[in-house]
Motif scaffolding. Structure first.
Motif: not given
Length: 290
Positions: A158-161, A177-184, A206-207, A249-252
């Motif tokens: 979810t984008e909205e936990p 799996q939730i959107a949770y990071n420094f700004i959210y 969106r780590t 983390v999306e590591m390319r």
């Protein structure tokens, strides 16, 4: 690499997971093209390097490039499947038959006969959508697949936990799996508190803020913003919260894998952000106590 137990699943996972979304999208300004032959080889090298260094959680989905990400991951899984916890997703709007059909296509693309964590893939959920997931087919289909041994654990994204809090009362849904990071950080005020009570597995999406923090800082404070440092701060934030078991983390490139693993191995959180004050008066009390 040290491992953390993913809640009540009992699975041992690396604190950082490799996310498959970046394997499906071209980013020309970064000279990133996973659709090219050269790009495919880089994706394979990145996945191999991650597994070599102990990153054992790989997360992907059919929605990432209409299965393209899963196909690239599958080309590595055919020789290294036993080394990782593999997670994918089925779209939340599907019915029972649609989930089963999507799942079997996922198995083919990932070149495996089982998925460790199969997640319901969505953004945020209305009460009606919660009922559809629980009683309209998706959960029942996943329960059948779990009973047959084709999946190990059931999760939801979810984008909205706050919209997945109703699912916490359902024991069968073990991973969130939730959107949770420094700004959210909203989940720290509600979802993470409730998830800890039932020992749910928690994974952040969106780590790295999906680059939003870094881009905004480059626009607002170009003279002082250090883009690499901001990515590091974003990762450290999630790693500092004991209620989060893994940050996706999306590591390319293999070098990104090595940089993140080096940070993880050389740095220890100075405090558990699960105890961080979240209200003004709590901050005052904490500072006064210091």
């Amino acid at each position: 690499m040290k491992k953390l137990v993913l809640g009540r699943t009992g699975l041992e996972v690396s604190p950082i997971a490799i996310g498959g979304a970046a394997f499906a999208y071209v980013h020309r300004s970064k000279k990133w093209d996973p659709m090219s032959d050269e790009g495919k080889q880089v994706v394979h090298a990145t996945l191999h390097r991650a597994l070599d260094l102990g990153i054992n959680y790989v997360d992907t989905a059919p929605a990432y490039g209409n299965g393209y990400s899963e196909t690239l991951v599958g080309e590595v899984m055919k020789t290294r499947r036993s080394e990782c916890v593999l997670a994918s997703k089925v779209w939340y709007e599907l019915d029972h038959a649609g989930v089963i059909d999507s799942f079997h296509q996922i198995l083919e693309r990932l070149q495996t006969d089982h998925i460790d964590i199969m997640q319901i893939h969505g953004r945020m959920y209305t009460p009606q959508e919660v009922q559809h997931i629980l009683h309209g087919g998706p959960l029942d289909a996943l329960l059948e697949l779990r009973a047959s041994g084709k999946i190990g654990h059931i999760g939801i994204t979810t984008e909205e936990p706050w919209t997945v809090i109703p699912f916490l009362q359902h024991e069968a849904i073990e991973v969130y799996q939730i959107a949770y990071n420094f700004i959210y950080q909203a989940a720290a005020r509600h979802f993470l508190i409730e998830a800890a009570k039932v020992d749910a597995g928690v994974v952040s999406m969106r780590t790295m803020t999906s680059g939003i923090l870094q881009r905004e800082m480059s626009l607002l404070a170009p003279a002082s913003a250090s883009i690499p440092d901001l990515y590091e701060v974003a990762l450290k934030f999630v790693l500092s919260d004991s209620r989060v078991h893994a940050g996706i983390v999306e590591m390319r490139w293999p070098q990104e894998v090595e940089d993140n693993v080096r940070l993880l191995n050389d740095w220890h959180p100075p405090v558990d952000f699960a105890t961080l004050p979240r209200l003004t008066f709590e901050v005052y009390k904490a500072e006064d106590a210091e």
